[in-house]
Enzyme design. Structure first.
Site, mmCIF file in Angstrom:
data_model
loop_
_atom_site.group_PDB
_atom_site.id
_atom_site.type_symbol
_atom_site.label_atom_id
_atom_site.label_comp_id
_atom_site.label_asym_id
_atom_site.label_seq_id
_atom_site.Cartn_x
_atom_site.Cartn_y
_atom_site.Cartn_z
ATOM 1 N N GLU A 34 -28.001 9.424 27.611
ATOM 2 C CA GLU A 34 -28.713 8.306 28.207
ATOM 3 C C GLU A 34 -27.742 7.128 28.212
ATOM 4 O OE1 GLU A 34 -32.321 7.019 26.253
ATOM 5 O OE2 GLU A 34 -32.619 5.449 27.773
ATOM 6 N N ARG A 259 -27.625 18.373 14.307
ATOM 7 C CA ARG A 259 -27.055 17.078 14.618
ATOM 8 C C ARG A 259 -25.949 16.761 13.613
ATOM 9 N NH1 ARG A 259 -29.870 13.496 17.716
ATOM 10 N NH2 ARG A 259 -29.152 11.367 17.452
ATOM 11 N N LYS A 269 -27.255 5.047 18.406
ATOM 12 C CA LYS A 269 -26.893 3.975 19.335
ATOM 13 C C LYS A 269 -27.701 2.707 19.079
ATOM 14 C CE LYS A 269 -27.283 6.841 22.786
ATOM 15 N NZ LYS A 269 -27.458 7.431 24.108
HETATM 16 P P1 ATP Z 1 -28.738 8.248 19.472
HETATM 17 O O1 ATP Z 1 -29.879 8.641 18.601
HETATM 18 O O2 ATP Z 1 -27.481 7.981 18.737
HETATM 19 O O3 ATP Z 1 -29.080 7.167 20.416
HETATM 20 P P2 ATP Z 1 -29.332 10.171 21.395
HETATM 21 O O4 ATP Z 1 -29.625 11.553 20.993
HETATM 22 O O5 ATP Z 1 -30.455 9.294 21.757
HETATM 23 O O6 ATP Z 1 -28.419 9.517 20.301
HETATM 24 P P3 ATP Z 1 -28.378 10.763 23.991
HETATM 25 O O7 ATP Z 1 -27.566 9.924 24.876
HETATM 26 O O8 ATP Z 1 -29.777 11.009 24.367
HETATM 27 O O9 ATP Z 1 -28.298 10.114 22.560
HETATM 28 O O10 ATP Z 1 -27.646 12.116 23.650
HETATM 29 C C1 ATP Z 1 -26.901 12.911 24.519
HETATM 30 C C2 ATP Z 1 -26.699 14.239 23.860
HETATM 31 O O11 ATP Z 1 -25.947 14.088 22.671
HETATM 32 C C3 ATP Z 1 -28.015 14.881 23.458
HETATM 33 O O12 ATP Z 1 -28.007 16.226 23.852
HETATM 34 C C4 ATP Z 1 -28.048 14.727 21.971
HETATM 35 O O13 ATP Z 1 -28.764 15.751 21.373
HETATM 36 C C5 ATP Z 1 -26.575 14.746 21.610
HETATM 37 N N1 ATP Z 1 -26.347 14.033 20.350
HETATM 38 C C6 ATP Z 1 -26.663 12.757 20.066
HETATM 39 N N2 ATP Z 1 -26.390 12.462 18.783
HETATM 40 C C7 ATP Z 1 -25.848 13.581 18.245
HETATM 41 C C8 ATP Z 1 -25.354 13.929 16.945
HETATM 42 N N3 ATP Z 1 -25.349 13.042 15.949
HETATM 43 N N4 ATP Z 1 -24.884 15.177 16.759
HETATM 44 C C9 ATP Z 1 -24.880 16.072 17.759
HETATM 45 N N5 ATP Z 1 -25.332 15.821 18.997
HETATM 46 C C10 ATP Z 1 -25.817 14.598 19.247
HETATM 47 MG MG MG Z 2 -31.754 8.948 23.157
#
Ligand code: ATP
Ligand code: MG
Length: 549
Positions: A34, A259, A269
């Site tokens: 995102e 994760r 983020k």
């Molecule tokens: P955050 O919680 O840091 O905002 P998010 O999961 O909301 O992260 P996205 O931009 O939606 O961030 O994530 C893009 C991809 O990266 C998703 O498939 C998510 O599962 C993966 N991802 C995000 N954080 C991690 C992590 N700590 N370890 C592994 N994969 C991750």
């Molecule tokens: Mg997200």
């Protein structure tokens, strides 16, 4: 933490079986960020897994921006994400935006409504939350659940046309309010948001929710294996429901892996944005940030990050990984790549009293003793040099083998020196040392007359380049029990000191990396360095017992 080796983890096993059974013809994965912030090291795990698995099976990987929430998203983030994925060394096959599919998603929602599988609800977000039930109690049906198909079609069209305010109505999937899986209790799939979208502008005022949009995005792109993190496991039945009930011609499947979280590291983020917005750090690319851009500016290489992720494996557990493991891989990567040199972080001047006043000699030094092919260089030596303050003690502690009055040490690549006088300022601080050198002891001369116990580094004073060193520690200290991350900020996460590097670094360019003898690896900061004033970021210390502090 359950770990499997990279070449045969559980996801690769599934992919292999799907191909063998003919269930999948072409492997297609996607990385779906995102654009609401910069990518962090956790995303790197997802990026590597998606791209590398596809590559192993001659498949394709799309970079898809999951931009369904206009309130938080921005093109700045889109551009930063593209830069980071490319820098990590991956080339996407398709570049897509979920927002490009808004029309199709709308049509698919209409399909649901027509089948009686979705309804427009007037309940507020709070009312929906209160009637959702709990893990032990079923939820309650909304009083609007039995609206007719015609009424729902009309209301949904009017939602799109902008007749209602934010929050006034939502579209919900009609599934089962008593399902043991709360995700299936009539989840909201569209909401109203009168906001300008970075891609579609003001064309839309209704936006699909992640749980509805994501499976459709995958199916539209022909994604075969939709790889996401474990917190989405409970959404898998909804993922399958959406693809099935929306009658998508292509069926994607979701698989979950653990994760990544790192010790002393904030990895969300939302929190990272807070640090940026509140000015706690110098932007998303502050070298203390666990963002890809921060790690890049700090001096981490794409290779080190990829190896780190590969060594983690495709785990199904979500245990916390020691940050030291990441540090280990950057050391490993730079060991044979980075030129070695000398830098003095906290300088103390030394005058070599028996060295001829105007003489300058050039001493031979290997660029990297572990890599002879990197050649040799010549470093100037003259009457005045700088050494590290820590390398002198007026009254030596026990087992202190470095410089103290009357003691002799080796200057790396140069001579033995012996201290005979100490110059102090009015406060009693040692400001200068007077030493003698022994011309017989030149490095490489084969001198075997006597031995010294300490070898210290130095920089020739006349040709030294004054620079700024930025020494980093982790952003957080303590443990989770010590409270919220904002209470755990490490006051010593950045220390700025002014010292010297040798003349051989006069021409160092932004992002050049060096190993400073006894200190560690440093990167020329790309943002704040100028040709006249270089800034060196500490990437990681050497493993040696020598401490910078
Ligand atoms: P955050 O919680 O840091 O905002 P998010 O999961 O909301 O992260 P996205 O931009 O939606 O961030 O994530 C893009 C991809 O990266 C998703 O498939 C998510 O599962 C993966 N991802 C995000 N954080 C991690 C992590 N700590 N370890 C592994 N994969 C991750
Ligand atoms: Mg997200």
């Amino acid at each position: 933490m359950e770990t499997t080796s990279n070449s045969s983890d559980f996801i690769r096993e599934i992919v292999k079986e799907d191909l063998q059974a003919g269930k999948v013809q072409q492997v297609v994965t996607r990385f779906p960020p995102e654009p609401n912030g910069y990518l962090h090291i956790g995303h790197a795990k997802s990026i590597c897994i998606n791209f590398e698995i596809a590559k192993d099976f001659n498949g394709k990987t799309n970079l898809r921006f999951d931009d369904t929430n206009p309130l938080k998203e921005d093109v700045e983030y889109v551009n930063a994400i593209k830069e980071d994925v490319a820098w990590l060394g991956f080339t996407w096959d398709g570049l897509f935006f979920a927002s490009d599919y808004f029309e199709e998603m709308y049509d698919r929602a209409v399909v649901l409504i027509k089948k009686g599988n979705a309804f427009v609800d007037d309940l507020s977000a709070e009312e929906i939350r209160q009637t959702r039930g709990t893990l032990t109690e079923p939820g309650q049906n909304s009083p609007f659940r039995d609206r007719t198909v015609e009424e729902n079609l009309d209301l949904f069209a009017r939602m799109r046309a902008g007749e209602f305010k934010d929050g006034e109505k939502v579209l919900r999937a009609k599934i089962d309010m008593s399902s043991p899986n709360i995700n299936l209790r009539d989840p909201v799939i569209y909401r109203i948001a009168h906001a300008t979208h970075h891609n579609t502008g003001d064309k839309w005022c209704i936006y699909p929710m992640y749980a509805f949009a994501h499976p459709l995005e995958d199916a539209i792109e022909g994604v075969s294996h939709s790889l996401c993190t474990l917190e989405f496991k409970d959404q898998r039945p909804l993922y399958d429901w959406v693809i099935r009930e929306c009658e998508m011609p292509h069926i994607s499947h979701q698989y979950e892996f653990g994760r990544l979280s790192l010790t002393d590291t904030i990895m969300s983020k939302r929190y990272l944005k807070k640090l940026v917005d509140e000015g706690v750090v110098d932007g998303w690319d502050d070298p203390r940030m666990p963002t890809i851009s921060g790690l890049r500016r700090r001096g981490f290489t794409p290779e080190s990050i990829r190896t780190f992720v590969r060594e983690l494996g495709v785990t199904v557990g979500s245990g916390e990984v020691d940050y030291k493991m990441l540090e280990h891989y950057i050391r490993e990567d730079l060991k044979l790549k980075a030129p070695r040199t000398m830098g003095v972080i906290r300088p103390l001047k030394v005058v070599i009293t028996n060295y001829p006043e105007d003489q300058v000699e050039l001493l031979d030094a290997e660029v990297n003793p572990e890599v002879p092919e990197m050649g040799t260089k010549q470093i100037p030596f003259s009457r005045e040099i700088y050494i590290e303050q820590d390398d002198f003690m007026e009254v030596p502690a026990a087992k202190y083998f470095r410089l103290f009055p009357g003691n002799e040490v080796r200057l790396k690549n140069a001579y033995f020196i012996k201290c005979h006088d100490v110059v102090k300022d009015e406060n009693g601080q040692v400001v200068e040392l007077h030493c003698t050198y022994d011309v017989e002891t030149k490095s490489g001369s084969g001198f075997t007359g006597r031995k010294v116990k300490g070898t210290i580094h130095w920089v020739d004073a006349k040709s030294a380049v004054p620079v700024e060193f930025r020494l980093y520690e982790s952003l957080l200290t303590g443990s989770k029990e010590d409270g919220d991350f904002i209470d755990r900020m490490n006051p010593n996460s950045l220390e700025v000191v002014h010292g010297y590097v040798g003349a051989d670094l006069q021409t160092a360019q932004p992002q050049d990396k060096f190993q400073f003898f006894r200190h560690g690896y440093f990167n020329v900061d790309p943002k704040d360095s100028t040709p006249e004033h270089k800034v060196f970021n500490l990437i990681v210390s050497l493993k040696s017992s020598f401490q910078i502090k």
